[in-house]
Design a protein around this motif. Structure first.
Motif, PDB file in Angstrom:
ATOM      1  N   GLY A 250       1.256  -9.161  45.890  1.00  0.00           N
ATOM      2  CA  GLY A 250       2.143  -9.793  44.924  1.00  0.00           C
ATOM      3  C   GLY A 250       1.912  -9.302  43.508  1.00  0.00           C
ATOM      4  N   VAL A 251       0.659  -9.055  43.149  1.00  0.00           N
ATOM      5  CA  VAL A 251       0.332  -8.552  41.803  1.00  0.00           C
ATOM      6  C   VAL A 251       0.788  -7.109  41.632  1.00  0.00           C
ATOM      7  N   ALA A 252       0.621  -6.304  42.683  1.00  0.00           N
ATOM      8  CA  ALA A 252       0.764  -4.851  42.580  1.00  0.00           C
ATOM      9  C   ALA A 252       2.082  -4.376  41.971  1.00  0.00           C
ATOM     10  N   PRO A 253       3.263  -4.785  42.477  1.00  0.00           N
ATOM     11  CA  PRO A 253       4.490  -4.204  41.940  1.00  0.00           C
ATOM     12  C   PRO A 253       4.736  -4.546  40.481  1.00  0.00           C
ATOM     13  N   ILE A 254       4.311  -5.744  40.044  1.00  0.00           N
ATOM     14  CA  ILE A 254       4.522  -6.142  38.648  1.00  0.00           C
ATOM     15  C   ILE A 254       3.593  -5.350  37.736  1.00  0.00           C
ATOM     16  N   ALA A 255       2.307  -5.274  38.091  1.00  0.00           N
ATOM     17  CA  ALA A 255       1.353  -4.522  37.265  1.00  0.00           C
ATOM     18  C   ALA A 255       1.707  -3.039  37.228  1.00  0.00           C
ATOM     19  N   LEU A 256       2.085  -2.481  38.387  1.00  0.00           N
ATOM     20  CA  LEU A 256       2.422  -1.063  38.437  1.00  0.00           C
ATOM     21  C   LEU A 256       3.687  -0.769  37.650  1.00  0.00           C
ATOM     22  N   ALA A 257       4.695  -1.638  37.769  1.00  0.00           N
ATOM     23  CA  ALA A 257       5.962  -1.403  37.066  1.00  0.00           C
ATOM     24  C   ALA A 257       5.750  -1.309  35.560  1.00  0.00           C
ATOM     25  N   PHE A 258       4.999  -2.251  34.994  1.00  0.00           N
ATOM     26  CA  PHE A 258       4.819  -2.251  33.557  1.00  0.00           C
ATOM     27  C   PHE A 258       3.801  -1.206  33.105  1.00  0.00           C
ATOM     28  N   ALA A 259       2.880  -0.801  34.003  1.00  0.00           N
ATOM     29  CA  ALA A 259       1.990   0.319  33.679  1.00  0.00           C
ATOM     30  C   ALA A 259       2.794   1.601  33.502  1.00  0.00           C
ATOM     31  N   VAL A 260       3.739   1.828  34.413  1.00  0.00           N
ATOM     32  CA  VAL A 260       4.576   3.035  34.310  1.00  0.00           C
ATOM     33  C   VAL A 260       5.471   2.960  33.082  1.00  0.00           C
ATOM     34  N   LEU A 261       6.078   1.792  32.823  1.00  0.00           N
ATOM     35  CA  LEU A 261       6.954   1.655  31.655  1.00  0.00           C
ATOM     36  C   LEU A 261       6.169   1.839  30.356  1.00  0.00           C
TER      37      LEU A 261
ATOM     38  N   GLY B 215      -3.160  -2.252  32.988  1.00  0.00           N
ATOM     39  CA  GLY B 215      -4.324  -1.541  33.519  1.00  0.00           C
ATOM     40  C   GLY B 215      -5.345  -2.500  34.107  1.00  0.00           C
ATOM     41  N   TRP B 216      -5.700  -3.550  33.343  1.00  0.00           N
ATOM     42  CA  TRP B 216      -6.642  -4.539  33.853  1.00  0.00           C
ATOM     43  C   TRP B 216      -6.009  -5.358  34.971  1.00  0.00           C
ATOM     44  N   GLY B 217      -4.696  -5.541  34.902  1.00  0.00           N
ATOM     45  CA  GLY B 217      -4.007  -6.212  36.010  1.00  0.00           C
ATOM     46  C   GLY B 217      -4.173  -5.447  37.310  1.00  0.00           C
ATOM     47  N   LEU B 218      -4.068  -4.127  37.240  1.00  0.00           N
ATOM     48  CA  LEU B 218      -4.267  -3.290  38.427  1.00  0.00           C
ATOM     49  C   LEU B 218      -5.720  -3.352  38.904  1.00  0.00           C
ATOM     50  N   ALA B 219      -6.663  -3.481  37.964  1.00  0.00           N
ATOM     51  CA  ALA B 219      -8.081  -3.590  38.345  1.00  0.00           C
ATOM     52  C   ALA B 219      -8.333  -4.892  39.120  1.00  0.00           C
ATOM     53  N   VAL B 220      -7.757  -5.996  38.651  1.00  0.00           N
ATOM     54  CA  VAL B 220      -7.870  -7.265  39.376  1.00  0.00           C
ATOM     55  C   VAL B 220      -7.207  -7.141  40.751  1.00  0.00           C
ATOM     56  N   ASP B 221      -6.098  -6.438  40.787  1.00  0.00           N
ATOM     57  CA  ASP B 221      -5.393  -6.200  42.046  1.00  0.00           C
ATOM     58  C   ASP B 221      -6.293  -5.456  43.035  1.00  0.00           C
ATOM     59  N   ALA B 222      -6.989  -4.435  42.559  1.00  0.00           N
ATOM     60  CA  ALA B 222      -7.909  -3.685  43.416  1.00  0.00           C
ATOM     61  C   ALA B 222      -9.011  -4.588  43.953  1.00  0.00           C
ATOM     62  N   LEU B 223      -9.492  -5.510  43.115  1.00  0.00           N
ATOM     63  CA  LEU B 223     -10.543  -6.432  43.543  1.00  0.00           C
ATOM     64  C   LEU B 223     -10.060  -7.338  44.676  1.00  0.00           C
ATOM     65  N   SER B 224      -8.802  -7.778  44.612  1.00  0.00           N
ATOM     66  CA  SER B 224      -8.286  -8.653  45.674  1.00  0.00           C
ATOM     67  C   SER B 224      -8.246  -7.918  47.015  1.00  0.00           C
ATOM     68  N   PHE B 225      -7.879  -6.637  47.000  1.00  0.00           N
ATOM     69  CA  PHE B 225      -7.885  -5.858  48.245  1.00  0.00           C
ATOM     70  C   PHE B 225      -9.310  -5.661  48.753  1.00  0.00           C
ATOM     71  N   ALA B 226     -10.270  -5.481  47.850  1.00  0.00           N
ATOM     72  CA  ALA B 226     -11.667  -5.328  48.263  1.00  0.00           C
ATOM     73  C   ALA B 226     -12.187  -6.617  48.907  1.00  0.00           C
ATOM     74  N   LEU B 227     -11.815  -7.764  48.350  1.00  0.00           N
ATOM     75  CA  LEU B 227     -12.211  -9.043  48.940  1.00  0.00           C
ATOM     76  C   LEU B 227     -11.598  -9.212  50.327  1.00  0.00           C
TER      77      LEU B 227
END
Length: 415
Positions: A28-39, A170-182
Motif C-alpha cells: 500500500g505504501v509503495a505506489p504512493i512513495a514511488l510516484a512522488f519520488a519519481v515526480l 525517499g524515507w517513505g520508501l525506506a519504511v516500505d522496505a522495512l515492512s517487506f523485511a518484517l
C-alpha cells in the motif's frame, strides 16, 4: 477466543497472517512513495508512467511462472524469497532517492524487479493458507485474512501519504522496505507439512486445457476482456494521473493517500455487505457496479476536492468488492475444481494485460491531449467496458446456484 479469531490459535497461520499483513502494508505504501519520488526527481508525468509501467509489465510477464513456482516449490521459503527481493529493491530505490542519484532507467529496473517478486507472492500466499489451519477452520481463516488484507491496504495507503508529506518519498520508501523485511522474517517462521507435488504432463499441456476451459464460456472471457480495458482506465487514473493532479491542486500528497485508502475502506464495507446481501443476478449487478469507478477520473477533472474523491472512492470500493465476490463465487460454482486455478491464471493475465500499456501511454496522452481530456478518456473507457458487460446476454442470464458467496482473496481491479 471468538470463532472469528480462532484460526489465530494455530502458529503457522499466525506467522502467515502477520507476514501477509506486513507485506500488504508495504504494497500500500509503495505506489504512493514511488510516484512522488519519481515526480520529485523528474517532474515528468511521462517518466512516472514508464516506472510504474515497468512494474506492471514485469508482474504480468512473470504471472503464470509465479503460479507454477507456487505449485512446484515449498511455499513458505518462496514467500520469504519474494518479500526479501521486494525489501532489497525498495531499499535500493530509497537509497537512490535519498542520495540524489536517481535516474529513470534505474527506477525502471528496480520497479521491474519488484514486480517480478510480487508475481510470486500472491499465488504462494493463497495456496499456503489452507496448509496452516485444520480443514474446519479454513473458511474462518480465509475470511479473517481477507479483512486483514483490506485493512492493511488502508493503513498502507494512508501511511504512504503521511510519510511522503512528513519526511519525503525517499524515507517513505525506506519504511516500505522495512515492512517487506518484517514480512520475510515472519514467513521464515512458518512450519507446515509439505506434500510432494503430483506428476504433471507439462506446463504447456496444463495451460492448453485451462485455455479451453476459459474460452468455452462466453461470460468468462467477455468479463475478462472488459476488465482489461476497465482496469487500464482505473490504473492510469490512480498510478499516474491522480498523483499529478494531487501535486498541482489542494488535494496534496497526504490527501491523495486518504483518497486511495478510502477505496480499501469501501472494500471492507462491501465485504460486510456481501455477507448479508446477494442479488439473484449477482454477476450482472457486480459488473454494473464497476461503472462507479469512473467517478474518480471524472472528479479529478471536474472537481478535484479531497472530500469528494474520498467519498467517491469509498463508494467505488463497495462496488468493486461486490463485483469481486460475485465473480469469484460464480467461477467457483461454474468451473471444475481441477481446472479452476488455470482459469484464475488466465483471468489475472487478461484482466491486467493492458495495465503497463495504460501507464506507459498516460504521460504521452497528457502531452498530446491535455490532463483533463486524458482523465475524460479514462472515465469513458471504464463506462464503455461496463456497458459491454451488462449488455452481454450470457452475463445477463447467469444465475448463481448457491445461496451464499464464498470469501475471496483477490479483487478484480488494481488500485
Amino acid at each position: 477466543m471468538s470463532a472469528a479469531l480462532a484460526p489465530l490459535r494455530h502458529r503457522p497461520f499466525r506467522h502467515l497472517f502477520i507476514g501477509t499483513t506486513a507485506n500488504l502494508i508495504g504494497t500500500g505504501v509503495a505506489p504512493i512513495a514511488l510516484a512522488f519520488a519519481v515526480l520529485d526527481t523528474t517532474g515528468s508525468v511521462g517518466s512516472l508512467g514508464l516506472v510504474v509501467g515497468a512494474h506492471s509489465l514485469s508482474s504480468i510477464l512473470f504471472l503464470l511462472y509465479g503460479g507454477v513456482l507456487a505449485d512446484r516449490l515449498p511455499r513458505g521459503p518462496l514467500l520469504v524469497g519474494s518479500s526479501t527481493v521486494s525489501a532489497v529493491s525498495q531499499a535500493a530505490t530509497a537509497a537512490l532517492v535519498l542520495t540524489h542519484s536517481a535516474a529513470i532507467p534505474l527506477f525502471m529496473v528496480l520497479a521491474a524487479v519488484n514486480g517480478a517478486s510480487s508475481s510470486c507472492y500472491q499465488p504462494a500466499a493463497q495456496a499456503l493458507l489452507p496448509q496452516t489451519v485444520p480443514a474446519e477452520s479454513r473458511r474462518a481463516a480465509l475470511a479473517l485474512s481477507r479483512i486483514a488484507s483490506s485493512s492493511a491496504m488502508i493503513v498502507g495507503a494512508s501511511l504512504g501519504g503521511v510519510l511522503v508529506a512528513a519526511i519525503g518519498p525517499g524515507w517513505g520508501l525506506a519504511v516500505d522496505a522495512l515492512s517487506f523485511a518484517l514480512a520475510a522474517a515472519s514467513f521464515a517462521l512458518i512450519r507446515v507439512q509439505v506434500a510432494r507435488p503430483a506428476p504433471s504432463p507439462g506446463l504447456v499441456h496444463e495451460l492448453r486445457v485451462g485455455w479451453q476451459e476459459f474460452t468455452s464460456r462466453s461470460w468468462v472471457w467477455v468479463i475478462v476482456v472488459a476488465f482489461c480495458f476497465l482496469n487500464a482506465g482505473i490504473t492510469a487514473s490512480f498510478s499516474v494521473l491522480g498523483p499529478a493532479v494531487a501535486d498541482t491542486t489542494g488535494i496534496g500528497r497526504s490527501g491523495w493517500g486518504l483518497v486511495v485508502a478510502a477505496g480499501s475502506l469501501g472494500a471492507v464495507a462491501g465485504g460486510v455487505l456481501s455477507l448479508r446481501w446477494r442479488p439473484r443476478r449477482a454477476i450482472l449487478v457486480g459488473c454494473a457496479l464497476m461503472g462507479l469507478t469512473a467517478m474518480t477520473p471524472l472528479l479529478l477533472a471536474l472537481a478535484p476536492y479531497t472530500w469528494a474523491l474520498v467519498v467517491a472512492n469509498f463508494v467505488a470500493g463497495v462496488g468493486i468488492e461486490q463485483a469481486g465476490v460475485a465473480w469469484y463465487s460464480t467461477l467457483n460454482e461454474q468451473i471444475p475444481e481441477g481446472r479452476l486455478a488455470r482459469v484464475y491464471a488466465y483471468d489475472d493475465l487478461g484482466s491486467y494485460l493492458a495495465l503497463p500499456l495504460a501507464q506507459f501511454a498516460a504521460g504521452p496522452a497528457v502531452l498530446l491531449l491535455g490532463l483533463h481530456a486524458t482523465l475524460y478518456a479514462a472515465a469513458a473507457l471504464i463506462l464503455l467496458a461496463t456497458l459491454a458487460m451488462v449488455a452481454t446476454p450470457s452475463i445477463r442470464a447467469l444465475v448463481p446456484t448457491t445461496a451464499e458467496p464464498l470469501p475471496t482473496s483477490q479483487e478484480p481491479v488494481a488500485g
